[in-house]
Design a protein around this motif. Structure first.
Motif, PDB file in Angstrom:
ATOM      1  N   ASN A   1      -3.926  -5.051   0.132  1.00 48.93           N
ATOM      2  CA  ASN A   1      -5.328  -5.102   0.527  1.00 48.93           C
ATOM      3  C   ASN A   1      -5.919  -3.705   0.501  1.00 48.93           C
ATOM      4  O   ASN A   1      -5.243  -2.712   0.789  1.00 48.93           O
ATOM      5  N   TYR A   2      -7.225  -3.651   0.169  1.00 48.23           N
ATOM      6  CA  TYR A   2      -7.911  -2.359   0.166  1.00 48.23           C
ATOM      7  C   TYR A   2      -9.419  -2.611   0.224  1.00 48.23           C
ATOM      8  O   TYR A   2      -9.955  -3.434  -0.528  1.00 48.23           O
ATOM      9  N   GLY A   3     -10.091  -1.861   1.118  1.00 51.32           N
ATOM     10  CA  GLY A   3     -11.545  -1.986   1.223  1.00 51.32           C
ATOM     11  C   GLY A   3     -11.960  -3.410   1.463  1.00 51.32           C
ATOM     12  O   GLY A   3     -11.438  -4.104   2.347  1.00 51.32           O
ATOM     13  N   SER A   4     -12.900  -3.886   0.644  1.00 48.10           N
ATOM     14  CA  SER A   4     -13.391  -5.258   0.785  1.00 48.10           C
ATOM     15  C   SER A   4     -12.536  -6.257   0.012  1.00 48.10           C
ATOM     16  O   SER A   4     -12.813  -7.454   0.024  1.00 48.10           O
ATOM     17  N   ASN A   5     -11.517  -5.756  -0.687  1.00 51.79           N
ATOM     18  CA  ASN A   5     -10.657  -6.563  -1.559  1.00 51.79           C
ATOM     19  C   ASN A   5     -11.389  -7.116  -2.768  1.00 51.79           C
ATOM     20  O   ASN A   5     -10.898  -8.033  -3.446  1.00 51.79           O
TER      21      ASN A   5
ATOM     22  N   ILE B   1     -10.160  -2.975  -5.454  1.00 46.89           N
ATOM     23  CA  ILE B   1      -8.744  -2.974  -5.802  1.00 46.89           C
ATOM     24  C   ILE B   1      -8.494  -2.081  -7.015  1.00 46.89           C
ATOM     25  O   ILE B   1      -7.534  -1.302  -7.052  1.00 46.89           O
ATOM     26  N   ARG B   2      -9.390  -2.160  -8.003  1.00 43.79           N
ATOM     27  CA  ARG B   2      -9.252  -1.300  -9.186  1.00 43.79           C
ATOM     28  C   ARG B   2      -9.358   0.169  -8.794  1.00 43.79           C
ATOM     29  O   ARG B   2      -8.626   1.025  -9.305  1.00 43.79           O
ATOM     30  N   ALA B   3     -10.267   0.481  -7.877  1.00 42.91           N
ATOM     31  CA  ALA B   3     -10.431   1.863  -7.421  1.00 42.91           C
ATOM     32  C   ALA B   3      -9.169   2.357  -6.727  1.00 42.91           C
ATOM     33  O   ALA B   3      -8.755   3.509  -6.905  1.00 42.91           O
ATOM     34  N   PHE B   4      -8.543   1.492  -5.922  1.00 45.53           N
ATOM     35  CA  PHE B   4      -7.301   1.875  -5.257  1.00 45.53           C
ATOM     36  C   PHE B   4      -6.196   2.161  -6.269  1.00 45.53           C
ATOM     37  O   PHE B   4      -5.498   3.183  -6.186  1.00 45.53           O
ATOM     38  N   VAL B   5      -6.039   1.278  -7.256  1.00 40.48           N
ATOM     39  CA  VAL B   5      -5.009   1.486  -8.273  1.00 40.48           C
ATOM     40  C   VAL B   5      -5.275   2.774  -9.045  1.00 40.48           C
ATOM     41  O   VAL B   5      -4.364   3.566  -9.307  1.00 40.48           O
TER      42      VAL B   5
ATOM     43  N   GLN C   1      -4.736   4.172 -16.137  1.00 38.98           N
ATOM     44  CA  GLN C   1      -3.980   3.509 -17.191  1.00 38.98           C
ATOM     45  C   GLN C   1      -3.059   2.427 -16.660  1.00 38.98           C
ATOM     46  O   GLN C   1      -2.463   1.673 -17.438  1.00 38.98           O
ATOM     47  N   PHE C   2      -2.923   2.303 -15.342  1.00 42.06           N
ATOM     48  CA  PHE C   2      -2.009   1.306 -14.769  1.00 42.06           C
ATOM     49  C   PHE C   2      -2.641  -0.085 -14.772  1.00 42.06           C
ATOM     50  O   PHE C   2      -3.843  -0.240 -14.536  1.00 42.06           O
ATOM     51  N   ALA C   3      -1.796  -1.072 -15.026  1.00 49.30           N
ATOM     52  CA  ALA C   3      -2.199  -2.480 -14.908  1.00 49.30           C
ATOM     53  C   ALA C   3      -1.720  -3.010 -13.561  1.00 49.30           C
ATOM     54  O   ALA C   3      -0.846  -2.421 -12.915  1.00 49.30           O
ATOM     55  N   TYR C   4      -2.307  -4.125 -13.122  1.00 49.21           N
ATOM     56  CA  TYR C   4      -1.831  -4.695 -11.862  1.00 49.21           C
ATOM     57  C   TYR C   4      -2.028  -6.203 -11.852  1.00 49.21           C
ATOM     58  O   TYR C   4      -2.853  -6.750 -12.596  1.00 49.21           O
ATOM     59  N   TYR C   5      -1.237  -6.854 -11.004  1.00 48.16           N
ATOM     60  CA  TYR C   5      -1.458  -8.267 -10.692  1.00 48.16           C
ATOM     61  C   TYR C   5      -1.420  -8.401  -9.175  1.00 48.16           C
ATOM     62  O   TYR C   5      -0.523  -7.872  -8.507  1.00 48.16           O
TER      63      TYR C   5
END
Length: 557
Positions: free
Chosen positions: A81-85, A90-94, A101-105
């Motif tokens: 979880n981060y910010g407002s989710n 979430i992209r800003a956190f990553v 350049q990182f991907a996430y799920y």
């Protein structure tokens, strides 16, 4: 680049993972700084339930700094979880914790979601149901790491309720893995197992798919426990046998951890090795647990072998029996075979084997003419690694066309205002055909027309370049439309030139306003085809105002 089957996996699994968030396949450029295809690649795997504060999230920054300081490649993250989710947050956190350049799920619809964050492309992802708990599931991702195998990463957060419940969850997870993960791929299970001891039954259950035996990661003081009070082994990075065989020491700065690292900034020295992490970060209020890191040296991708012909590559006009060089570039090729063809089907070997690193081969051209010549360069170790000239080139007996193709007539000031009728007439005064593929017609300093590869003008032949197809009179010999759509010749005086494929001016004529200012009357050599003759108004040679494709008197060339 992702191969075609990987592309379809992405499309297929994105549909399956629609309830989750954030799968973002990457380009190869994003990996270039970390991936050396000629050597083993260090892969850092991390399990992290390192939220702080009362929100079970990463908004306060303590966990973010730990991620930045440890530089993992793949993270199995809990309480994602981060910010407002929102997707933006979430992209800003990553981006901040790992890099853009990182991907996430991130699993969708969960109060404290599990997730995967990866330096390498996530080609498929989703979640498997954890029936024992309502606010999270097992999050998984298939990752295109370097080398021939994919990595399946599973992020888990088991319940604190009891060891028997955790064993039930582990059994369900094993079943999902056995049903979905190919035996030939790598597997890692990472996360917060909430295990009170390493003797819990869940470890025996998980050992069906991963190794759970010692040695275990430890902090600077040798403590292998991971909960906030450092009394219990809650968190784990558990890998399959194939990965365990290539496990290596975790090296951070000048420090080495042979069995992996439990990241506790309170005891890590010197803390500067984990910059920008602070010594106080692991002791932040309501910090969940310690991060766990293991490193592996996995085989890199097999080197890609390539050969590319650079010259002649189509459109050139080379003189028969002249000395030239065939050139190419190559990668991961030792020796090449070099051949040529004059007709596109019969090949003649120039060199059965020459060092690929030479990049060129001297060639004395055959005495035969051709408008369909090409060269081919092939890896002697693999016939499938080959390249041929992109287009045909010409072998001529007329010095490559120099001095044989001349500008004979130019209509600068078209009749009326339809510039489609402007034209430049070129005549081959030589005794053999001239290949003009790649040659260009210029108006002052602007290129107006390019002849396509394979175009030839026979001995005594003519080609007339018109401003546009609409301006070509019916029956005009050798007429073509300008490739740029306009000649844009200047009525107040102009310079027209023709250049060969290498950019050398073959012929050029300066036309003063006295030859360009009469509406509908062309400028023509006097006499026709005289290489040293001057240009005059066409009406001084004939009663006709122009004669495109013909002599000034209207007869054929």
């Amino acid at each position: 680049m992702l191969s075609s089957w990987r592309h379809w996996l992405v499309v297929f699994f994105l549909g399956l993972a629609a309830c989750g968030e954030g799968v973002e396949p990457q380009t190869d450029d994003a990996l270039s700084e970390r991936q050396d295809s000629l050597a083993p690649v260090r892969l850092r795997l991390m399990a992290a339930n390192i939220t702080s504060g009362n929100g079970q999230d990463y908004s306060l920054g303590h966990g973010t700094r730990i991620f930045q300081g440890t530089d993992p490649d793949v993270v199995m993250i809990q309480e994602f979880n981060y910010g407002s989710n929102s997707a933006t947050d979430i992209r800003a956190f990553v981006d901040t914790a790992f890099g853009p350049q990182f991907a996430y799920y991130r699993e969708g619809g969960a109060q404290i979601p599990n997730g995967i964050i990866s330096r390498y492309p996530i080609i498929a992802s989703g979640e498997w149901d954890d029936a024992q708990v309502s606010n999270r599931d097992f999050a998984w991702a298939r990752i295109d790491i370097p080398g021939p195998k994919d990595l399946w990463a599973v992020s888990v957060h088991l319940l604190t309720a009891s060891s028997s419940v955790r064993n039930t969850e582990s059994a369900a997870l094993v079943s999902f893995i056995q049903s979905n993960v190919p035996a030939g791929d790598y597997l890692v299970i990472g996360g917060d197992l909430n295990t009170d001891s390493r003797s819990e039954a869940s470890f025996s259950t998980l050992s069906q798919v991963v190794t759970t035996a010692a040695p275990y990661p430890a902090d600077k003081n040798g403590n292998t426990n991971t909960n906030a009070s450092r009394a219990k082994p809650y968190d784990h990075v558990l890998v399959d046998t194939d990965l365990r065989q290539v496990q290596t020491s975790v090296v951070i700065g000048g420090s080495t951890f042979s069995s992996g690292l439990v990241v506790d900034t309170r005891v890590y020295t010197p803390i500067s090795e984990l910059s920008p992490a602070l010594a106080s970060d692991s002791g932040a209020a309501s910090m969940q647990h310690m991060g766990i890191i293991k490193d592996f040296l996995i085989p890199g991708d097999a080197p890609v072998s390539t050969v590319t012909v650079t010259s002649p590559n189509g459109g050139e006009s080379w003189t028969a029996s002249s000395a030239r060089s065939i050139t190419w570039t190559s990668a991961n090729v030792t020796n090449v075979k070099v051949e040529y063809t004059l007709d596109g089907s019969t090949w003649t070997v120039l060199s059965a084997s020459t060092p690929a690193s030479a990049g060129s081969l001297a060639w004395t051209l055959p005495s035969s003419q051709s408008t369909q010549a090409r060269v081919r360069v092939t890896d002697t170790a693999s016939a499938s690694i080959t390249d041929t000239s992109d287009g045909a080139f010409a072998i001529t007996t007329t010095g490559g066309g120099t001095g044989s193709l001349i500008i004979n007539e130019v209509l600068v000031n078209e009749l009326g205002s339809d510039v489609a009728g402007e034209f430049v007439e070129l005549v081959n005064t030589g005794s053999a055909a001239v290949s003009v593929g790649g040659w260009t017609v210029w108006d002052s300093g602007t290129m107006r027309h390019t002849f396509p590869a394979g175009t030839t003008v026979p001995a005594g032949g003519v080609v007339v370049v018109f401003g546009a197809a609409a301006g070509i009179p019916s029956g005009t010999p050798g007429a073509v439309a300008c490739s740029t759509g306009t000649l844009s010749l200047t009525n107040g005086g102009d310079t027209v030139s023709v250049r060969n494929a290498s950019g050398t001016i073959v012929d050029s004529v300066v036309l003063p306003s006295t030859l360009t200012g009469t509406d509908g009357v062309s400028a023509n050599r006097s006499p026709d085809l005289g290489t040293g003759s001057t240009f005059v108004l066409h009406t001084t040679l004939s009663t006709q105002t122009t004669s495109p494709g013909r002599r000034a008197n209207g007869s054929p060339f």
